[in-house]
Motif scaffolding. Structure first.
Motif, PDB file in Angstrom:
ATOM      1  N   GLY A 187       0.820  -1.213   0.000  1.00  0.00           N
ATOM      2  CA  GLY A 187       0.000   0.000   0.000  1.00  0.00           C
ATOM      3  C   GLY A 187       0.847   1.254   0.000  1.00  0.00           C
ATOM      4  O   GLY A 187       2.070   1.223  -0.139  1.00  0.00           O
ATOM      5  N   GLY A 188       0.180   2.379   0.167  1.00  0.00           N
ATOM      6  CA  GLY A 188       0.898   3.650   0.159  1.00  0.00           C
ATOM      7  C   GLY A 188       1.024   4.218  -1.247  1.00  0.00           C
ATOM      8  O   GLY A 188       0.513   3.665  -2.218  1.00  0.00           O
ATOM      9  N   GLN A 189       1.715   5.361  -1.330  1.00  0.00           N
ATOM     10  CA  GLN A 189       1.826   6.086  -2.593  1.00  0.00           C
ATOM     11  C   GLN A 189       3.254   6.109  -3.131  1.00  0.00           C
ATOM     12  O   GLN A 189       3.590   6.954  -3.954  1.00  0.00           O
ATOM     13  CB  GLN A 189       1.333   7.534  -2.394  1.00  0.00           C
ATOM     14  CG  GLN A 189      -0.109   7.643  -1.913  1.00  0.00           C
ATOM     15  CD  GLN A 189      -1.082   7.065  -2.929  1.00  0.00           C
ATOM     16  OE1 GLN A 189      -0.964   7.306  -4.116  1.00  0.00           O
ATOM     17  NE2 GLN A 189      -2.067   6.308  -2.438  1.00  0.00           N
TER      18      GLN A 189
ATOM     19  N   ASN B 268       4.572   1.461  -9.503  1.00  0.00           N
ATOM     20  CA  ASN B 268       5.149   0.717 -10.627  1.00  0.00           C
ATOM     21  C   ASN B 268       4.740  -0.757 -10.601  1.00  0.00           C
ATOM     22  O   ASN B 268       4.472  -1.357 -11.639  1.00  0.00           O
ATOM     23  CB  ASN B 268       6.676   0.831 -10.609  1.00  0.00           C
ATOM     24  CG  ASN B 268       7.164   2.215 -11.019  1.00  0.00           C
ATOM     25  OD1 ASN B 268       6.420   2.978 -11.637  1.00  0.00           O
ATOM     26  ND2 ASN B 268       8.393   2.538 -10.669  1.00  0.00           N
ATOM     27  N   LYS B 269       4.695  -1.318  -9.391  1.00  0.00           N
ATOM     28  CA  LYS B 269       4.333  -2.730  -9.282  1.00  0.00           C
ATOM     29  C   LYS B 269       2.865  -2.970  -9.654  1.00  0.00           C
ATOM     30  O   LYS B 269       2.514  -4.006 -10.228  1.00  0.00           O
ATOM     31  CB  LYS B 269       4.624  -3.266  -7.881  1.00  0.00           C
ATOM     32  CG  LYS B 269       6.109  -3.455  -7.602  1.00  0.00           C
ATOM     33  CD  LYS B 269       6.747  -4.432  -8.603  1.00  0.00           C
ATOM     34  CE  LYS B 269       8.238  -4.531  -8.413  1.00  0.00           C
ATOM     35  NZ  LYS B 269       8.865  -5.421  -9.434  1.00  0.00           N
TER      36      LYS B 269
END
Length: 394
Positions: free
Chosen positions: A174-176, A182-183
């Motif tokens: 998670g997160g930005q 990219n994943k």
């Protein structure tokens, strides 16, 4: 304001970006792969000087690339002591069997050998011979194409699912972060690839963006490799240019491998020619009214791999070097010797056509056709080049 000039994005090639690339011979058992390998590694056709080939091991050899330009340059520099033509490395891979993707037959060993090559010659049997038993019981080239296509696609699905699992582990954090973003994009691409493979198609025959190609290249997929289909005919069918299976093969390739070339040839004929003298081979071909397919088979694969040639010529040696299209002068110098790339100053370039016309370096200079190029010069196919490095002219 005038519109901004559109900069064309350079196409990124599928596969590893090298010059010494390897072509693997693939097919079911008893379709003529090993006989083809023996013929192509010994046949002098297209090379009047009959240059020797260099065997690397029992299944791998360097095949001389037929090159009229090289032969002509050898004529122009007729006092040359050494003549070194370009080569293509060919690898004979053991016959595939149905179920190889699940470990049947040589299974994983077979598929790992395909993974190690850069392109594929797929040999397809279209001849009947009671003494050469077909592994599937009868001759049906479209069925054979389906078997090989299925095995390679199943293995690629397995590879892709492992890549998807690895990408998902990172994306689930998670997160930005840029890595997570990219994943997630990579996962979307891999899911598309898996569906494409399940639908019966090859990765190599699709259009991909440069960013997608970079991801696909890391996956080392079997169906991402350029492929040429070699249709093994009887000598009689090759001479009369007819075979009952050819139309069905073309329809299959157009559907599942669009854009890939089909080259009919006769392993039986090529093997026979390989044991003849040049004069005897020419007479045999004249009698049949055909040409050997081997020169076309070799040069077409080089084109598939986007390989071109430049030459170095002088009183001691004429040599043809292989590079990827788009290679700049310092990197081309590095193919000769790594130190030349590190200490590159400039490249003195003559065009092949000018050498054929003037036949003398002095005359080319006098005509103002000797070009001096710097590190940003992109070598063109057929360039004759002298590289100047820090230590002087090489």
């Amino acid at each position: 304001m005038p519109p901004k000039k559109q900069v064309e994005e350079k196409k990124v090639l599928l596969g590893r970006p090298g010059n010494n690339l390897k072509a693997g011979i693939v097919g079911l058992a008893n379709v003529g792969k090993s006989t083809f390998f023996q013929a192509i590694t010994r046949c002098p056709l297209g090379n009047p000087a009959n240059y020797p080939f260099a065997t690397i091991d029992p299944e791998e050899a360097r095949v001389i690339v037929p090159s009229p330009r090289f032969d002509k340059l050898c004529e122009v520099f007729n006092k040359t002591a050494s003549k070194v033509p370009a080569h293509l490395t060919v690898y004979d891979i053991a016959g595939l069997t149905k179920g190889a993707s699940a470990g049947e037959g040589l299974g994983n060993a077979f598929l790992s050998h395909i993974r190690a090559v850069d392109s594929i010659y797929q040999v397809v049997r279209c001849f009947d011979d009671a003494e050469i038993i077909h592994i599937e019981g009868d001759v049906d080239p479209v069925r054979d194409l389906e078997i090989i296509s299925t095995e390679l696609r199943l293995k690629d699905i397995e590879f892709s699912e492992k890549s998807l699992e690895a990408a998902d582990k990172i994306a689930r954090r998670g997160g930005q972060s840029l890595e997570v973003k990219n994943k997630k994009e990579e996962m979307a691409l891999i899911e598309r690839i898996i569906q494409l493979l399940k639908d019966g198609h090859r990765v190599a025959n699709q259009s991909w963006t440069p960013k997608e190609v970079e991801i696909i290249n890391t996956m080392q997929l079997l169906t991402a490799k350029p492929c040429i289909y070699l249709i093994n005919l009887s000598e009689r069918d090759y001479a009369r240019k007819k075979n009952k299976h050819l139309l069905r093969i073309k329809e299959w390739v157009d559907t599942y491998s669009p854009g890939d070339m089909i080259i009919p040839f006769s392993v039986c004929l090529e093997e026979k020619l390989s044991h003849m003298s040049e004069e005897e081979a020419e007479e045999e071909l004249k009698k049949l009214g055909v040409q050997s397919a081997l020169p076309k088979i070799i040069t077409t694969m080089r084109q598939k791999l986007d390989l071109i040639s430049f030459f170095t010529c002088g009183p001691d040696e004429v040599r043809e070097w292989t590079i990827r299209r788009g290679t700049k002068a310092p990197q081309a110098a590095g193919v000769i010797h790594n130190d030349l790339m590190k200490t590159f100053i400039l490249a003195e370039v003559m065009k092949y056509d000018d050498i054929v016309e003037y036949k003398d370096e002095g005359a080319i200079k006098a005509a103002g056709k000797l070009l001096k190029k710097g590190k940003d010069y992109v070598i063109e196919d057929g360039d004759v080049v002298y590289f100047r490095a820090a230590a002087g002219k090489n």
